[in-house]
Scaffold this motif. Structure first.
Motif, PDB file in Angstrom:
ATOM      1  N   ASP A  33      43.695  10.165  24.993  1.00 38.76           N
ATOM      2  CA  ASP A  33      44.401   9.417  23.937  1.00 38.76           C
ATOM      3  C   ASP A  33      44.690  10.320  22.748  1.00 38.76           C
ATOM      4  O   ASP A  33      45.799  10.316  22.195  1.00 38.76           O
ATOM      5  CB  ASP A  33      43.550   8.236  23.464  1.00 38.76           C
ATOM      6  N   LEU A  34      43.682  11.091  22.336  1.00 40.07           N
ATOM      7  CA  LEU A  34      43.808  11.945  21.166  1.00 40.07           C
ATOM      8  C   LEU A  34      44.875  13.017  21.353  1.00 40.07           C
ATOM      9  O   LEU A  34      45.630  13.340  20.426  1.00 40.07           O
ATOM     10  CB  LEU A  34      42.460  12.604  20.865  1.00 40.07           C
ATOM     11  N   LEU A  35      44.987  13.553  22.595  1.00 43.25           N
ATOM     12  CA  LEU A  35      45.950  14.618  22.873  1.00 43.25           C
ATOM     13  C   LEU A  35      47.378  14.107  23.017  1.00 43.25           C
ATOM     14  O   LEU A  35      48.318  14.897  23.067  1.00 43.25           O
ATOM     15  CB  LEU A  35      45.538  15.364  24.147  1.00 43.25           C
ATOM     16  N   GLY A  36      47.537  12.797  23.113  1.00 48.17           N
ATOM     17  CA  GLY A  36      48.905  12.260  23.192  1.00 48.17           C
ATOM     18  C   GLY A  36      49.073  11.080  24.103  1.00 48.17           C
ATOM     19  O   GLY A  36      50.123  10.430  24.104  1.00 48.17           O
ATOM     20  N   GLY A  37      48.060  10.767  24.903  1.00 52.10           N
ATOM     21  CA  GLY A  37      48.188   9.643  25.822  1.00 52.10           C
ATOM     22  C   GLY A  37      48.409   8.318  25.118  1.00 52.10           C
ATOM     23  O   GLY A  37      49.089   7.426  25.626  1.00 52.10           O
ATOM     24  N   LYS A  38      47.845   8.172  23.902  1.00 50.69           N
ATOM     25  CA  LYS A  38      47.946   6.899  23.180  1.00 50.69           C
ATOM     26  C   LYS A  38      49.369   6.596  22.726  1.00 50.69           C
ATOM     27  O   LYS A  38      49.644   5.485  22.265  1.00 50.69           O
ATOM     28  CB  LYS A  38      47.002   6.911  21.985  1.00 50.69           C
ATOM     29  N   ARG A  39      50.271   7.570  22.852  1.00 52.25           N
ATOM     30  CA  ARG A  39      51.655   7.308  22.441  1.00 52.25           C
ATOM     31  C   ARG A  39      52.282   6.195  23.253  1.00 52.25           C
ATOM     32  O   ARG A  39      53.231   5.555  22.807  1.00 52.25           O
ATOM     33  CB  ARG A  39      52.492   8.589  22.550  1.00 52.25           C
ATOM     34  N   ILE A  40      51.773   5.959  24.468  1.00 52.97           N
ATOM     35  CA  ILE A  40      52.288   4.834  25.258  1.00 52.97           C
ATOM     36  C   ILE A  40      51.218   3.759  25.452  1.00 52.97           C
ATOM     37  O   ILE A  40      51.448   2.777  26.149  1.00 52.97           O
ATOM     38  CB  ILE A  40      52.833   5.296  26.629  1.00 52.97           C
ATOM     39  N   GLY A  41      50.049   3.929  24.855  1.00 52.45           N
ATOM     40  CA  GLY A  41      48.990   2.920  24.926  1.00 52.45           C
ATOM     41  C   GLY A  41      47.616   3.531  25.082  1.00 52.45           C
ATOM     42  O   GLY A  41      47.437   4.499  25.813  1.00 52.45           O
ATOM     43  N   LYS A  42      46.623   2.929  24.406  1.00 55.17           N
ATOM     44  CA  LYS A  42      45.251   3.415  24.490  1.00 55.17           C
ATOM     45  C   LYS A  42      44.542   2.854  25.724  1.00 55.17           C
ATOM     46  O   LYS A  42      44.937   1.827  26.273  1.00 55.17           O
ATOM     47  CB  LYS A  42      44.482   3.019  23.225  1.00 55.17           C
ATOM     48  N   HIS A  43      43.473   3.541  26.114  1.00 49.87           N
ATOM     49  CA  HIS A  43      42.703   3.083  27.280  1.00 49.87           C
ATOM     50  C   HIS A  43      41.879   1.839  26.915  1.00 49.87           C
ATOM     51  O   HIS A  43      41.623   1.559  25.735  1.00 49.87           O
ATOM     52  CB  HIS A  43      41.790   4.199  27.784  1.00 49.87           C
ATOM     53  N   SER A  44      41.465   1.095  27.947  1.00 47.19           N
ATOM     54  CA  SER A  44      40.660  -0.113  27.740  1.00 47.19           C
ATOM     55  C   SER A  44      39.726  -0.291  28.939  1.00 47.19           C
ATOM     56  O   SER A  44      39.792   0.476  29.904  1.00 47.19           O
ATOM     57  CB  SER A  44      41.569  -1.341  27.567  1.00 47.19           C
ATOM     58  N   TRP A  45      38.894  -1.308  28.884  1.00 47.16           N
ATOM     59  CA  TRP A  45      37.885  -1.540  29.926  1.00 47.16           C
ATOM     60  C   TRP A  45      38.178  -2.829  30.699  1.00 47.16           C
ATOM     61  O   TRP A  45      38.493  -3.858  30.112  1.00 47.16           O
ATOM     62  CB  TRP A  45      36.494  -1.617  29.296  1.00 47.16           C
ATOM     63  N   TYR A  46      38.098  -2.755  32.031  1.00 49.44           N
ATOM     64  CA  TYR A  46      38.237  -3.906  32.919  1.00 49.44           C
ATOM     65  C   TYR A  46      36.860  -4.224  33.496  1.00 49.44           C
ATOM     66  O   TYR A  46      36.264  -3.371  34.170  1.00 49.44           O
ATOM     67  CB  TYR A  46      39.155  -3.564  34.089  1.00 49.44           C
ATOM     68  N   PRO A  47      36.302  -5.408  33.295  1.00 50.95           N
ATOM     69  CA  PRO A  47      35.034  -5.750  33.948  1.00 50.95           C
ATOM     70  C   PRO A  47      35.213  -5.921  35.453  1.00 50.95           C
ATOM     71  O   PRO A  47      36.333  -6.117  35.936  1.00 50.95           O
ATOM     72  CB  PRO A  47      34.642  -7.067  33.280  1.00 50.95           C
ATOM     73  N   ALA A  48      34.128  -5.828  36.209  1.00 46.20           N
ATOM     74  CA  ALA A  48      34.186  -5.859  37.670  1.00 46.20           C
ATOM     75  C   ALA A  48      34.806  -7.136  38.208  1.00 46.20           C
ATOM     76  O   ALA A  48      35.389  -7.149  39.295  1.00 46.20           O
ATOM     77  CB  ALA A  48      32.787  -5.657  38.244  1.00 46.20           C
ATOM     78  N   GLU A  49      34.669  -8.255  37.464  1.00 48.46           N
ATOM     79  CA  GLU A  49      35.202  -9.531  37.960  1.00 48.46           C
ATOM     80  C   GLU A  49      36.689  -9.702  37.679  1.00 48.46           C
ATOM     81  O   GLU A  49      37.277 -10.753  38.009  1.00 48.46           O
ATOM     82  CB  GLU A  49      34.427 -10.698  37.348  1.00 48.46           C
ATOM     83  N   SER A  50      37.349  -8.701  37.111  1.00 48.43           N
ATOM     84  CA  SER A  50      38.792  -8.787  36.859  1.00 48.43           C
ATOM     85  C   SER A  50      39.546  -8.909  38.170  1.00 48.43           C
ATOM     86  O   SER A  50      39.199  -8.261  39.172  1.00 48.43           O
ATOM     87  CB  SER A  50      39.270  -7.555  36.100  1.00 48.43           C
ATOM     88  N   ARG A  51      40.608  -9.683  38.162  1.00 49.47           N
ATOM     89  CA  ARG A  51      41.330  -9.977  39.397  1.00 49.47           C
ATOM     90  C   ARG A  51      41.833  -8.725  40.124  1.00 49.47           C
ATOM     91  O   ARG A  51      41.684  -8.620  41.348  1.00 49.47           O
ATOM     92  CB  ARG A  51      42.497 -10.929  39.102  1.00 49.47           C
ATOM     93  N   PRO A  52      42.433  -7.734  39.442  1.00 52.43           N
ATOM     94  CA  PRO A  52      42.917  -6.553  40.179  1.00 52.43           C
ATOM     95  C   PRO A  52      41.817  -5.840  40.956  1.00 52.43           C
ATOM     96  O   PRO A  52      42.079  -5.243  41.997  1.00 52.43           O
ATOM     97  CB  PRO A  52      43.473  -5.658  39.065  1.00 52.43           C
ATOM     98  N   LEU A  53      40.579  -5.896  40.458  1.00 55.29           N
ATOM     99  CA  LEU A  53      39.468  -5.242  41.160  1.00 55.29           C
ATOM    100  C   LEU A  53      38.953  -6.121  42.287  1.00 55.29           C
ATOM    101  O   LEU A  53      38.641  -5.633  43.378  1.00 55.29           O
ATOM    102  CB  LEU A  53      38.337  -4.924  40.176  1.00 55.29           C
ATOM    103  N   VAL A  54      38.870  -7.410  42.060  1.00 57.09           N
ATOM    104  CA  VAL A  54      38.335  -8.336  43.063  1.00 57.09           C
ATOM    105  C   VAL A  54      39.202  -8.355  44.310  1.00 57.09           C
ATOM    106  O   VAL A  54      38.691  -8.370  45.443  1.00 57.09           O
ATOM    107  CB  VAL A  54      38.197  -9.760  42.467  1.00 57.09           C
ATOM    108  N   ILE A  55      40.524  -8.337  44.149  1.00 61.57           N
ATOM    109  CA  ILE A  55      41.408  -8.472  45.315  1.00 61.57           C
ATOM    110  C   ILE A  55      41.668  -7.144  46.027  1.00 61.57           C
ATOM    111  O   ILE A  55      42.267  -7.131  47.105  1.00 61.57           O
ATOM    112  CB  ILE A  55      42.753  -9.107  44.928  1.00 61.57           C
ATOM    113  N   THR A  56      41.212  -6.048  45.453  1.00 62.32           N
ATOM    114  CA  THR A  56      41.503  -4.754  46.066  1.00 62.32           C
ATOM    115  C   THR A  56      40.267  -3.996  46.533  1.00 62.32           C
ATOM    116  O   THR A  56      40.248  -3.449  47.627  1.00 62.32           O
ATOM    117  CB  THR A  56      42.285  -3.856  45.094  1.00 62.32           C
ATOM    118  N   LEU A  57      39.220  -3.946  45.700  1.00 62.86           N
ATOM    119  CA  LEU A  57      38.080  -3.091  46.008  1.00 62.86           C
ATOM    120  C   LEU A  57      37.129  -3.732  47.014  1.00 62.86           C
ATOM    121  O   LEU A  57      36.920  -4.946  47.018  1.00 62.86           O
ATOM    122  CB  LEU A  57      37.317  -2.740  44.734  1.00 62.86           C
TER     123      LEU A  57
END
Length: 557
Positions: free
Chosen positions: A139-163
């Protein structure tokens, strides 16, 4: 260098592009150039474009088709290189993020922002700390220019249906980066180079050169289409042949420091436009990825050092099985069943290894080797190809002691398919829908050609669908403006339908008819091309089946 004065009077139409035969005729009649570029991959295309933009008379030659080699065999990601932080290559990451942002602006139809997930193994707390630190630095080097990182808990739908075995994961970090159409980026840089005044000729082979007593370079070339050898004179030669650079001066002294690293990729017939995954390999250093490509799922990549370059690069059963093992361990079989794998390809990257470290820990930073008026590029990263070209041209300025002109970098200069994008797309969609063309075909054309679909809008017969693969106009543009000369050129490196489950088989008949009418190709020649195309696809099917339970390798180009 000559600084050849040329009349660059062009058609007022912004899509103007000379044909291969027109350029070849002029090259032979006026064979004097400032720079000859060898290689029609992304680095050669970007160098030719930049040099022509700066007023040099440039000739680019490619032995086969544009993007035939590594540039069409990438992981399809335009990125800063998150994993390069692990080897503390901060400069490479910062440059990559800057270059990614520029591509998002100059080629928005080919490079798009996408969300990426990095799952964290619950048993490896340090990994969570390490990845958190890395993403904060990203983020500091420039990644945040399109959005900062965030955290997904294990019960999030994208993780439940794929992993697989969600209980083993504590969750995943999300960050944003770019996905790209690598082959189309090469083609558009070639078109742009031609529009800037360069001469770009595919199926034209570099043979050798000799240096005269006054330093002039006499370059011998061979036209593989017309079967003719000819010579041109050059002030400088720039070798961007990728893994095939070793025949050039200056390479032999570096031979022991060069590594060739092969990676393979698999395509799955699974519809997915959800998040991309950057997965830890867990039992050894490194990552593999799973992300959407052309509406399907692309998985890669392996990392294997090879001593010789197969032509074309060839996936092995062991490499495919390695990816299969990761997928089976980490992903839900309902999401990504191995039986859905339908295609595989391999690419070879060149690495400069001055430390004798394993390939995974070697920087992807390119190295220019200067040998008089001959420049040779070792390595290079697709995303930063424009910056690499800029560095090379600066070295050429220095080598030629050019002081009477300044080097100009065309920052923000749109690629051909990005100009008038919104208006061109709206007009194309309106015209296509009035003719009853399915939106799927219309949007596929937009994703390939961007605003250049306006040429299809101008010709009603070009809206004719060719099965479920493409429109007639897309084939016409590929041949008339992009120098596609074979069935494989059209289906793989212009329209990319070879990467779809039906492989474009249903489109071959119509494409043969168009090639015959425009290029006056013989029926027997086209039949042979069709036979070769289908043979390679059959070999792909065979090796995937063997990887599920047998042995072998295949030629995937």
């Amino acid at each position: 260098m000559y600084f050849v004065e040329e009349d660059k009077e062009k058609d007022e139409e912004p899509g103007w592009c000379r044909t291969r035969e027109e350029m070849l005729k002029e090259v032979k009649s006026k064979p004097l150039f400032d720079i000859v570029v060898i290689g029609g991959g992304i680095h050669g295309a970007c160098f030719a474009r930049l040099a022509a933009y700066n007023g040099f008379k440039v000739l680019l030659v490619e032995k086969k088709d544009y993007a035939f080699g590594t540039s069409s065999r990438t992981s399809k990601m335009a990125h800063g290189g998150l994993r390069y932080l692990e080897i503390f290559d901060l400069k490479q990451v910062k440059e990559g993020l800057k270059a990614r942002d520029e591509l998002l602006k100059t080629a928005p139809h080919l490079v798009k922002i996408h969300n990426f997930l990095v799952p964290i193994d619950k048993s490896k707390f340090f990994d969570r700390v390490r990845i958190k630190f890395g993403l904060s630095l990203y983020d500091l080097l420039g990644g945040k220019r399109i959005g900062k990182h965030s955290w997904y808990p294990a019960e999030s739908r994208p993780l439940v249906i794929t992993l697989n075995k969600t209980s083993e994961w504590s969750g995943a970090y999300e960050y944003l980066d770019g996905l790209m159409n690598d082959t189309r980026l090469v083609i558009e840089n070639i078109i742009s180079a031609i529009q800037e005044g360069a001469f770009c000729i595919n199926y034209c082979e570099w043979k050798y050169f000799k240096r005269t007593s006054d330093g002039e370079l006499i370059c011998t070339l061979y036209d593989n289409i017309n079967k003719e050898e000819f010579e041109v004179k050059a002030g400088a030669v720039v070798n961007c042949a990728g893994p095939w650079v070793k025949e050039m001066p200056g390479f032999q002294g570096l031979k022991k420091k060069i590594l060739f690293s092969q990676g393979i990729h698999l395509l799955f017939d699974v519809s997915w436009n959800g998040p991309a995954f950057l997965m830890p390999k867990r039992e050894k250093p490194g990552y593999y990825f799973v992300w959407p490509f052309l509406g399907k799922v692309l998985v890669g990549t392996t990392e294997r050092v090879v001593s010789e370059i197969p032509e074309p690069p060839t996936p092995t059963e062991e490499e495919i099985k390695e990816l299969f093992s990761y997928i089976k361990r980490d992903f839900n079989t309902d999401f990504l069943p191995l039986s859905k794998a339908y295609y595989a390809y391999a690419g070879v990257r060149t690495l400069y290894n001055s430390t004798n470290r394993p390939s995974i820990f070697i920087s992807r930073r390119p190295r220019w080797v200067v040998h008089g008026s001959v420049l040779t590029l070792i390595g290079g990263k697709f995303t930063t190809a424009n910056l690499t070209a800029l560095e090379g041209l600066k070295l050429l300025f220095k080598a030629a002691d050019i002081r009477d002109r300044s080097l100009i970098y065309p920052e923000g200069r749109l690629l051909p398919g990005a100009g008038l994008l919104r208006r061109s797309v709206d007009e194309f969609l309106l015209a296509g829908r009035e003719r009853g063309i399915p939106d799927k075909l219309l949007y596929s054309a937009i994703n390939r050609f961007g605003s250049r679909v306006r040429y299809i809008t101008q010709n009603s017969s070009w809206f004719e669908p060719i099965g479920n693969s493409c429109l007639v106009g897309e084939v016409m543009l590929s041949i008339k403006q992009e120098q596609a000369l074979t069935i494989n050129d059209v289906l793989k490196r212009r329209l990319l339908v070879q990467y779809l489950p039906d492989k474009g088989i249903g489109a071959i008949g119509k494409i043969k008819e168009i090639l015959k009418n425009i290029l006056k190709k013989q029926e027997a020649e086209l039949d042979k091309e069709e036979e070769q195309y289908k043979k390679r696809l059959k070999e792909v099917d065979g090796v995937l089946e063997r990887a599920r339970g047998g042995g072998g390798s295949f030629d995937c180009d």
